[in-house]
Design an enzyme around this catalytic site. Structure first.
Site, PDB file in Angstrom:
ATOM      1  N   SER A 174       0.865  -1.164   0.000  1.00  0.00           N
ATOM      2  CA  SER A 174       0.000   0.000   0.000  1.00  0.00           C
ATOM      3  C   SER A 174       0.914   1.230   0.000  1.00  0.00           C
ATOM      4  O   SER A 174       1.987   1.193  -0.604  1.00  0.00           O
ATOM      5  CB  SER A 174      -0.933  -0.025   1.203  1.00  0.00           C
ATOM      6  OG  SER A 174      -1.783   1.094   1.191  1.00  0.00           O
ATOM      7  N   TYR A 205      -5.329   7.750  -6.488  1.00  0.00           N
ATOM      8  CA  TYR A 205      -4.250   6.920  -5.953  1.00  0.00           C
ATOM      9  C   TYR A 205      -4.567   6.511  -4.519  1.00  0.00           C
ATOM     10  O   TYR A 205      -4.393   5.343  -4.127  1.00  0.00           O
ATOM     11  CB  TYR A 205      -2.933   7.702  -6.007  1.00  0.00           C
ATOM     12  CG  TYR A 205      -1.738   6.969  -5.450  1.00  0.00           C
ATOM     13  CD1 TYR A 205      -1.167   5.913  -6.149  1.00  0.00           C
ATOM     14  CD2 TYR A 205      -1.168   7.341  -4.223  1.00  0.00           C
ATOM     15  CE1 TYR A 205      -0.057   5.240  -5.642  1.00  0.00           C
ATOM     16  CE2 TYR A 205      -0.067   6.682  -3.721  1.00  0.00           C
ATOM     17  CZ  TYR A 205       0.489   5.638  -4.429  1.00  0.00           C
ATOM     18  OH  TYR A 205       1.584   4.973  -3.936  1.00  0.00           O
ATOM     19  N   LYS A 209      -4.955   2.701  -2.949  1.00  0.00           N
ATOM     20  CA  LYS A 209      -4.094   2.222  -1.871  1.00  0.00           C
ATOM     21  C   LYS A 209      -4.870   1.956  -0.581  1.00  0.00           C
ATOM     22  O   LYS A 209      -4.479   1.096   0.223  1.00  0.00           O
ATOM     23  CB  LYS A 209      -2.955   3.219  -1.632  1.00  0.00           C
ATOM     24  CG  LYS A 209      -1.931   3.240  -2.764  1.00  0.00           C
ATOM     25  CD  LYS A 209      -1.296   1.871  -2.958  1.00  0.00           C
ATOM     26  CE  LYS A 209      -0.219   1.860  -4.003  1.00  0.00           C
ATOM     27  NZ  LYS A 209       0.416   0.525  -4.161  1.00  0.00           N
TER      28      LYS A 209
END
Length: 336
Positions: A174, A205, A209
């Site tokens: 992550s 993004y 993640k």
């Protein structure tokens, strides 16, 4: 500055002789940056490594360089008898094409009966808005959906390790960037688009993640016999993830200046960046009691964001993605 005194030392992890005890790792990416050093250390520890990547020539070149570096480290430490280096194998995968993801899993399972460690390492960051052929936003597919599918297809291989009385592991990269999801977005909102895209790309993004962390937490519940861990490698400016921002006309000058300052103040090297992954993959002190945790820079355990930690959101991410993949014909089983 990161407290390097707390960084994990991979030399304390067990070493294996692959001809005696075959331990198998499958990693996505790994021909550059953090992944390269991850593979180097696993190779030095005697693991049989399968690197799944898109460009065979780049992977094979990485193998050559890793073997050379490994030989240098062994000789420099005068530890020839301690080390039994592993093996390096290539498998084709294109995370932008989900059909290739299932084929890669099938190819691996044709070659190996079991899988000790799966490392979902490959990723992209902060790229322009784009929808893939599989109808996902690019960052969401590469960073999360493709690895979600890959992992689900490989669960049987991991469970075989557990059935043998050993501890299989899933490591998902992550990022501290998961905090860019500053408010909860439902999975179907992952195609978020707005102006300027230079801002919204970071939110997208963060959504991807955060989904990685949701995935790990759900894996830890559904498969409690597998140790599933999310990691944040640190602020690693030497990785190719920043290449897009280094090349944009005009913007690149400010970006490169910012990256340079950040690297001096809070950055870590590629090798230091791989330590969180290595701790998740190698540390014998981590047990099933640690299932679902988030390991940050250098291998230090931290707590992810409120949104990433929310159990309701974790289940929402899992359920929606299983349904969407099944709609696309990938037949992800969810019978636990």
């Amino acid at each position: 500055m990161p407290d390097r005194s707390k960084f994990y030392d991979p030399t304390n992890a067990p070493y294996y002789n692959p001809s005696v005890e075959r331990r198998v790792v499958l990693i996505t990416g790994g021909n550059t940056g953090i992944g390269w050093y991850t593979v180097l250390h696993l190779y030095l520890h005697g693991y049989v490594i399968y690197m799944a990547g898109r460009t065979k020539s780049k992977v094979l070149k990485a193998f050559e360089d890793i073997k050379k570096e490994a030989a240098t480290r062994i000789l420099s430490e005068k530890a020839e008898e301690k080390y039994h280096v592993g093996e390096l194998h290539y498998i084709y995968i294109d995370l932008l094409d989900l059909s290739s993801v299932t084929k890669a899993a099938d190819e691996f399972q044709q070659q190996e009966q079991r899988l000790d460690i799966l490392i979902n390492n490959a990723g992209v960051m902060g790229v322009p808005y784009q929808i893939t052929k599989d109808d996902y936003e690019l960052q969401y597919q590469v960073n999360f959906v493709a690895h979600f599918l890959f992992t689900c297809k490989l669960i049987p291989s991991l469970l075989k390790v557990a059935q043998d009385g050993q501890l299989p592991r899933i490591v998902v990269l992550s990022s501290i960037g998961h905090n860019f999801e500053f408010k909860h977005y439902k999975p179907e909102q992952h195609k978020l688009k707005g102006f300027p895209d230079s801002v919204y790309t970071w939110i997208r993004y963060g959504i991807a993640k955060t989904a990685d962390i949701h995935f790990v937490k759900e894996l830890s519940k559904k498969y409690p016999e597998i140790l599933s861990l999310a990691v944040h490698p640190g602020i690693v400016l030497g990785t190719e993830l920043y290449n897009h921002w280094r090349q944009i006309p005009v913007v690149k000058y400010g970006s490169n200046a910012l990256f340079g300052i950040s690297n001096k103040l809070i950055g870590v090297t590629n090798e230091e960046g791989c330590l969180s992954t290595l701790r998740a993959a190698l540390d014998p002190k981590l047990t099933l009691e640690n299932n679902g945790i988030y390991i940050a820079t250098g291998g230090v355990v931290e707590k992810p964001s409120r949104i990433a930690s929310n159990e309701k959101y974790c289940k929402e991410t899992w359920d929606w993605n299983v349904e969407e993949l099944n709609k696309r014909g990938f037949n992800v089983e969810d019978d636990r």
